[in-house]
Design a protein around this motif. Structure first.
Motif, PDB file in Angstrom:
ATOM      1  N   GLY B  63      60.889 -35.761  -7.332  1.00 54.91           N
ATOM      2  CA  GLY B  63      61.724 -36.939  -7.063  1.00 54.91           C
ATOM      3  C   GLY B  63      61.038 -37.986  -6.213  1.00 54.91           C
ATOM      4  N   THR B  64      59.698 -38.044  -6.291  1.00 54.73           N
ATOM      5  CA  THR B  64      58.965 -39.041  -5.509  1.00 54.73           C
ATOM      6  C   THR B  64      58.715 -40.318  -6.299  1.00 54.73           C
ATOM      7  N   GLY B  65      59.152 -40.346  -7.553  1.00 49.19           N
ATOM      8  CA  GLY B  65      58.888 -41.490  -8.435  1.00 49.19           C
ATOM      9  C   GLY B  65      59.461 -42.777  -7.869  1.00 49.19           C
ATOM     10  N   LEU B  66      58.879 -43.901  -8.292  1.00 47.17           N
ATOM     11  CA  LEU B  66      59.227 -45.185  -7.695  1.00 47.17           C
ATOM     12  C   LEU B  66      59.880 -46.141  -8.689  1.00 47.17           C
ATOM     13  N   SER B  67      60.240 -45.639  -9.868  1.00 46.10           N
ATOM     14  CA  SER B  67      60.869 -46.542 -10.830  1.00 46.10           C
ATOM     15  C   SER B  67      62.172 -45.974 -11.393  1.00 46.10           C
ATOM     16  N   GLY B  68      62.699 -44.935 -10.757  1.00 44.21           N
ATOM     17  CA  GLY B  68      63.966 -44.375 -11.224  1.00 44.21           C
ATOM     18  C   GLY B  68      63.817 -43.501 -12.455  1.00 44.21           C
ATOM     19  N   GLY B  69      62.614 -43.066 -12.758  1.00 46.11           N
ATOM     20  CA  GLY B  69      62.381 -42.255 -13.953  1.00 46.11           C
ATOM     21  C   GLY B  69      63.109 -40.927 -13.922  1.00 46.11           C
ATOM     22  N   ALA B  70      63.287 -40.357 -12.722  1.00 48.30           N
ATOM     23  CA  ALA B  70      63.900 -39.030 -12.609  1.00 48.30           C
ATOM     24  C   ALA B  70      65.358 -39.121 -12.139  1.00 48.30           C
ATOM     25  N   LEU B  71      65.996 -40.246 -12.433  1.00 43.74           N
ATOM     26  CA  LEU B  71      67.410 -40.367 -12.063  1.00 43.74           C
ATOM     27  C   LEU B  71      68.282 -40.212 -13.300  1.00 43.74           C
ATOM     28  N   ALA B  72      69.475 -39.633 -13.081  1.00 43.04           N
ATOM     29  CA  ALA B  72      70.407 -39.415 -14.189  1.00 43.04           C
ATOM     30  C   ALA B  72      71.226 -40.683 -14.387  1.00 43.04           C
ATOM     31  N   ARG B  73      70.630 -41.643 -15.060  1.00 35.77           N
ATOM     32  CA  ARG B  73      71.290 -42.946 -15.224  1.00 35.77           C
ATOM     33  C   ARG B  73      72.619 -42.817 -15.947  1.00 35.77           C
ATOM     34  N   SER B  74      72.708 -41.894 -16.878  1.00 33.98           N
ATOM     35  CA  SER B  74      73.944 -41.729 -17.634  1.00 33.98           C
ATOM     36  C   SER B  74      74.637 -40.414 -17.288  1.00 33.98           C
ATOM     37  N   GLY B  75      74.411 -39.901 -16.084  1.00 33.79           N
ATOM     38  CA  GLY B  75      75.027 -38.633 -15.705  1.00 33.79           C
ATOM     39  C   GLY B  75      74.385 -37.476 -16.445  1.00 33.79           C
ATOM     40  N   GLY B  76      75.173 -36.448 -16.727  1.00 27.65           N
ATOM     41  CA  GLY B  76      74.663 -35.329 -17.510  1.00 27.65           C
ATOM     42  C   GLY B  76      73.905 -34.301 -16.684  1.00 27.65           C
ATOM     43  N   VAL B  77      72.987 -33.603 -17.364  1.00 24.64           N
ATOM     44  CA  VAL B  77      72.275 -32.478 -16.767  1.00 24.64           C
ATOM     45  C   VAL B  77      70.923 -32.932 -16.226  1.00 24.64           C
ATOM     46  N   MET B  78      70.640 -32.565 -14.984  1.00 25.37           N
ATOM     47  CA  MET B  78      69.308 -32.805 -14.448  1.00 25.37           C
ATOM     48  C   MET B  78      68.576 -31.467 -14.374  1.00 25.37           C
ATOM     49  N   ILE B  79      67.394 -31.418 -15.020  1.00 24.43           N
ATOM     50  CA  ILE B  79      66.596 -30.191 -14.978  1.00 24.43           C
ATOM     51  C   ILE B  79      65.518 -30.377 -13.919  1.00 24.43           C
ATOM     52  N   VAL B  80      65.620 -29.624 -12.835  1.00 19.48           N
ATOM     53  CA  VAL B  80      64.643 -29.728 -11.749  1.00 19.48           C
ATOM     54  C   VAL B  80      63.646 -28.581 -11.907  1.00 19.48           C
ATOM     55  N   PHE B  81      62.350 -28.930 -11.953  1.00 23.76           N
ATOM     56  CA  PHE B  81      61.324 -27.943 -12.288  1.00 23.76           C
ATOM     57  C   PHE B  81      60.739 -27.221 -11.070  1.00 23.76           C
ATOM     58  N   ALA B  82      61.445 -27.298  -9.943  1.00 23.34           N
ATOM     59  CA  ALA B  82      60.912 -26.739  -8.694  1.00 23.34           C
ATOM     60  C   ALA B  82      60.572 -25.246  -8.801  1.00 23.34           C
ATOM     61  N   GLN B  83      61.318 -24.504  -9.604  1.00 23.29           N
ATOM     62  CA  GLN B  83      61.069 -23.056  -9.702  1.00 23.29           C
ATOM     63  C   GLN B  83      59.960 -22.715 -10.701  1.00 23.29           C
ATOM     64  N   MET B  84      59.591 -23.704 -11.520  1.00 20.57           N
ATOM     65  CA  MET B  84      58.494 -23.451 -12.470  1.00 20.57           C
ATOM     66  C   MET B  84      57.224 -24.008 -11.835  1.00 20.57           C
ATOM     67  N   ASN B  85      56.737 -23.270 -10.820  1.00 24.60           N
ATOM     68  CA  ASN B  85      55.648 -23.818  -9.991  1.00 24.60           C
ATOM     69  C   ASN B  85      54.458 -22.874  -9.904  1.00 24.60           C
ATOM     70  N   ARG B  86      54.173 -22.183 -11.016  1.00 20.59           N
ATOM     71  CA  ARG B  86      53.045 -21.252 -10.996  1.00 20.59           C
ATOM     72  C   ARG B  86      51.813 -21.834 -11.689  1.00 20.59           C
ATOM     73  N   VAL B  87      50.658 -21.518 -11.108  1.00 23.54           N
ATOM     74  CA  VAL B  87      49.400 -21.797 -11.796  1.00 23.54           C
ATOM     75  C   VAL B  87      49.189 -20.613 -12.735  1.00 23.54           C
ATOM     76  N   LEU B  88      49.204 -20.862 -14.035  1.00 23.26           N
ATOM     77  CA  LEU B  88      49.214 -19.761 -14.997  1.00 23.26           C
ATOM     78  C   LEU B  88      47.822 -19.241 -15.321  1.00 23.26           C
ATOM     79  N   GLU B  89      46.850 -20.160 -15.335  1.00 23.49           N
ATOM     80  CA  GLU B  89      45.507 -19.729 -15.742  1.00 23.49           C
ATOM     81  C   GLU B  89      44.481 -20.670 -15.141  1.00 23.49           C
ATOM     82  N   ILE B  90      43.408 -20.105 -14.654  1.00 19.79           N
ATOM     83  CA  ILE B  90      42.283 -20.940 -14.210  1.00 19.79           C
ATOM     84  C   ILE B  90      41.066 -20.517 -15.013  1.00 19.79           C
TER      85      ILE B  90
END
Lengths: 460, 468
Positions: B63-90
């Protein structure tokens, strides 16, 4: 009146006689996979290209866009080919701001001519692509062909900053802009790269340009084994010394390079010794950087037990750069029948290089391999002029190469092959998992499917 | 949603939703439910459920974006990816990492720096912003001058489409045959698909880095120095400008060592082999002095270098201490036009009666004028917006663009008409509809709603009416 003469006459009615060519000899120069167009249109402006495309839409005619026609045989044979749209009439520099290092150029501009203009301002575009003598800017982008400088400068994706093109509805569209950093709207111009003209007719391309380096250096080393060559290359990469190109050549490829070099009287240690693998490095910068890298490579070549190594004179290096840049062209001409593949794979082990050449051996054909830095592999298989046997051998090779690429989680494309082989094996390889999305893009750009239908990936 | 994900991964109380009403922009929009998937399959199930109920969906990273890209302009469902925070492969040998979208930008570098590698895009918010958001916005940063923006460092994506289908585009190693879908999706601001996995390129750290601070008594001299650096083909890895007003704010807050009495400083960095860094630094020194730099300092060690960068990257936080509200703009101009653009921006400021600070990526012409206003005065916000629009218009007139790295979102979607024609919108809309035909994903973004793009507008409204 024949159908061709009738089409030409109608096109002349729309665009005027001097934009239309339909003589048999002229048409022959635009043949794609044995298919001859009904007419050639060479517009002088984007507006004329729009008119032609609108006419084609109305008349349900299909179009193959072309520049210098050096790569017309790429892709699958189109399912229909009525009009060749020759874009070489659009060849002006629309805008060049050397102080901003940005350029906007018409698609039909020859790369050589553009190079001269940029060189006057000590700048260049890192599109060191094959068919360099003739290639247009539009063709270089639409084909997505590799540049030998990609290790340092990336592909067109990294320096194409905007485009104008006529879409499949006959409208002039644009995306991106003329500034080096821009996230306004969808980056539709990225889709045009490597699209073989199947999304629209590119009229103009915007690039960021680059300052010409002060000095160039080239260093060739040869090794008795693939293990030695790969080990040396890894040492170079880990050293942190930046190279513009770092290219590995199999003994067979090195021999071909050597044959070409013999004609130019340039003598180079790294190429052409029987049975040796070559690693060629080109690099650039100020004099002290070039000197430092030359010394560093010399040291690594000794440590890596190179059979021979040599820092090359500038004139020799320029010639070899040119030869390697043209690899696509001379590999496809190196035997009566050639299937040439471009693979993108994770780094290959010595055993995997062996597997690759074994594919050709199993089909009883000779082969050569070159690996360009950043993991792009050119693999050519050479067959003799015995139609039926050769076709079968190259077909077998192609099937082997596609399975090999899939097993390594990479990709392969058959860049060049006899038409008979293309009829048996899809040059794009097996259908991709994202095919439905690819189709979505094609339909969005070209709803009626007028641009080279069937030529692209998955029959698009 | 609770039955899909469990109670702990769903928020729907008004007080919880308030947290997700804002991002880094001046816009707002409240979701009706916020969900925290743990896997790609979770995302797919959420999307399918939302589709069944015709509810709009918006993805969100930090939610650090500066143009409102991650805002629910029309309501509805917001999917927050905070829990999908793994580095899967290096994959060190091929210089790739495969990560989930919720991984914080800087954490990619932290995971690979021991091997001498790093992830090049470095937005100012890199300690908190996530790679998923970087991909959606095609994020930049100071060092993109030399190394390119996010799209130049992403080779493959796993996507969830609006019907819940999971698809992979691009290729681990790059250059998949076919249209460059990966290049299209990066920067599409969450309007085409949701990103659930990202394959990024890792870059090798340069042997030598030199950080220079050039101090000027006039903004004009500093901007002319930038023009000459660019035109002479000197290629710094970063070339940032901070004007005097902004400098003082930073010094009060961070004590980075920026001189308070100067009119502008350039923060420049050169990288490469030792020999290259030294000669580039010498050339920059010479150009800056020719343009009357009062002083050119070179950071003597990593500590001093880090402090200078800390000053730059935390500048926006520092500014918050000065004016009650700041509106950070993002526009791009051809670099050769920098001096005239900065002068004109000050004139616009005077006309509207606002102080306008500047701290920006001078090397690639990416301006960030900061309009300071006091929202307690009636009409001040509207006036700030009007001044901002005038600045952005001016950027476009100079041959520039609406946004260099913050995105269009719901901040500039109406301004898109300044750059694009009906035919351009028509094609962009067809591409949009090829992936997101019902505007279920992130409705009301990028495309102008006011005029010229009727169908999209209707769809955005429909989406809103469905959710009440």
């Amino acid at each position: 009146m024949t159908a061709t003469a009738d089409l030409a006459a109608r096109l002349e009615g729309v665009l005027g006689a001097n934009r239309v060519k339909a003589e048999e000899g002229e048409l022959r120069a635009y043949v794609v996979d044995g298919m001859t167009p009904g007419a050639i249109i060479r517009p002088a402006s984007a507006e004329e290209a729009i008119e032609l495309i609108r006419f084609a839409l109305k008349e349900k005619l299909s179009i193959v866009n072309c520049g210098s026609r050096s790569k017309l045989a790429w892709g699958m044979p189109p399912s229909r080919y009525d009009i060749a749209l020759d874009m070489t009439g659009l060849s002006a520099i629309a805008h060049y701001d050397p102080g901003d290092l940005t350029l906007s150029v018409d698609a039909g501009m020859p790369l050589l001519q553009l190079e001269k203009t940029l060189a006057e301002k000590q700048q260049f575009l890192p599109l060191a692509v094959p068919c360099h003598e003739t290639s247009t800017v539009g063709g270089a982008v639409a084909s997505g062909i590799d540049s030998t400088l990609r290790q340092q400068f990336g592909t067109a994706r990294d320096f194409l900053i905007g485009a104008e093109f006529v879409d499949g509805k006959g409208n002039l569209c644009k995306s991106g802009g003329r500034v080096v950093k821009n996230v306004t709207g969808y980056d539709l111009h990225k889709l045009l790269i490597g699209s073989l003209g199947t999304l629209g007719a590119i009229t103009r391309l915007n690039f960021r340009t680059f300052p010409m380096p002060q000095e160039f250096g080239r260093f060739a080393a040869s090794f008795a084994s693939i293990e030695g060559a790969l080990n040396y290359r890894a040492l170079v990469e880990k050293s942190g010394m930046p190279t513009a190109n770092l290219e590995l050549t199999s003994p067979e490829a090195a021999e071909l390079v050597s044959g070409i070099l013999e004609k130019t009287n340039a003598r180079v240690t790294g190429f052409g010794k029987p049975g040796q693998w070559g690693v060629y490095a080109s690099y650039e910068g100020n004099a002290s950087v070039v000197e430092r890298i030359s010394r560093g490579l010399d040291k690594l070549a000794r440590e890596g037990q190179a059979a021979g190594s040599e820092k090359l004179e500038r004139s020799t290096g320029t010639i070899i750069d040119g030869v390697l840049r043209e690899a696509f062209d001379w590999l496809r001409q190196a035997a009566p029948q050639v299937a040439l593949f471009r693979l993108t794979l994770p780094r290959m082990t010595p055993a995997e290089f062996g597997e690759l050449s074994a594919i050709a051996e199993a089909a009883s054909v000779r082969s050569a391999v070159m690996e360009r830095a950043a993991g792009v592999v050119y693999f050519a298989s050479f067959a003799e002029d015995e139609p039926q046997e050769s076709v079968e051998a190259l077909q077998k090779t192609a099937e082997g190469v596609f399975s090999f690429a899939a097993a390594k989680h990479g990709h392969a494309v058959m860049l060049h092959a006899p038409l008979e082989v293309k009829k048996r094996v899809n040059v794009w390889g097996p259908k991709r998992a994202d095919w439905v999305l690819q189709q979505g893009v094609k339909r969005a750009f070209d709803p009626q499917g007028i641009f080279a239908p069937g030529r692209f990936v998955g029959g698009l | 949603m609770k039955s899909l994900l469990g109670d702990a991964n769903v928020l729907h109380q008004q007080e919880d939703l308030l947290m997700y009403e804002y991002d880094g922009s001046v816009e707002k929009g409240r979701p009706e439910v916020v969900v925290f998937p743990h896997t790609t399959e979770d995302v797919s199930r959420i999307v399918k459920l939302a589709a069944k109920h015709q509810v709009p969906i918006v993805g969100r990273g930090a939610g650090t974006g500066l143009s409102g890209g991650a805002l629910a302009r029309s309501g509805g469902v917001m999917i927050v990816f905070a829990q999908m925070n793994r580095v899967l492969e290096i994959d060190l040998e091929n210089q790739r990492a495969v990560v989930q979208p919720g991984v914080v930008n800087l954490d990619i570098t932290r995971a690979v720096e021991k091997a001498g590698l790093y992830f090049a895009p470095d937005p100012s918010s890199q300690k908190s912003c996530t790679i998923g958001g970087n991909v959606a916005e095609n994020a930049g940063g100071p060092h993109t001058l030399a190394y390119g923006v996010t799209v130049n460092h992403v080779t493959a994506l796993e996507l969830v489409l609006p019907d819940g289908e999971i698809v992979r585009v691009g290729s681990h190693h790059g250059d998949a045959p076919g249209y460059d879908l990966c290049g299209l999706f990066v920067g599409s601001e969450g309007t085409l698909a949701l990103v659930t996995e990202v394959t990024v390129k890792l870059s090798r750290k340069a042997e030598a880095v030199k950080t220079l601070l050039a101090i000027f008594d006039s903004v004009d001299d500093a901007s002319r120095a930038v023009v000459e650096i660019t035109a002479r083909g000197i290629t710094p890895a970063a070339c940032e400008m901070v004007d005097g007003w902004t400098l003082q704010a930073i010094e009060d807050y961070i004590h980075a060592g920026f001189p308070r009495d100067s009119a502008a400083v350039l923060l420049l960095e050169v990288e490469g082999l030792r020999e290259a860094a030294e000669s580039q630094a010498a050339a920059i020194d010479e150009v800056c002095r020719t343009h009357r730099a009062r002083e050119v300092r070179t950071a003597k060690d990593d500590e001093e270098r880090d402090l200078l960068w800390k000053g730059r990257k935390n500048a926006f936080g520092a500014l918050g201490r000065l004016a009650p509200s700041n509106y950070v703009l993002d526009g791009v101009i051809p670099r050769s036009k920098l001096p005239q653009a900065l002068q004109h921006i000050q004139e616009i400021g005077k006309k509207y009666g606002f102080a306008i600070g500047n701290i920006f990526h001078a090397g690639d012409g990416n301006l960030h004028p900061i309009v300071q206003y006091d929202p307690r005065y009636a009409g001040a916000f509207q006036k700030a917006i009007a001044a901002s629009e005038e600045i952005i218009r001016y950027c476009v007139e100079l041959g520039g663009a609406l946004t260099g790295e913050h995105g269009v979102g719901m901040e500039k979607n109406e301004l898109m008409l300044l750059m694009f024609s009906e035919a351009d919108f028509d094609l962009m809309r067809r591409v949009h509809d090829a992936f997101n035909p019902d505007s279920a994903l992130n409705p009301g973004k990028i495309f102008p709603l006011s005029k010229g793009c009727g169908e999209i507008r209707v769809k955005a409204k429909e989406a809103k009416s469905v959710t009440g």
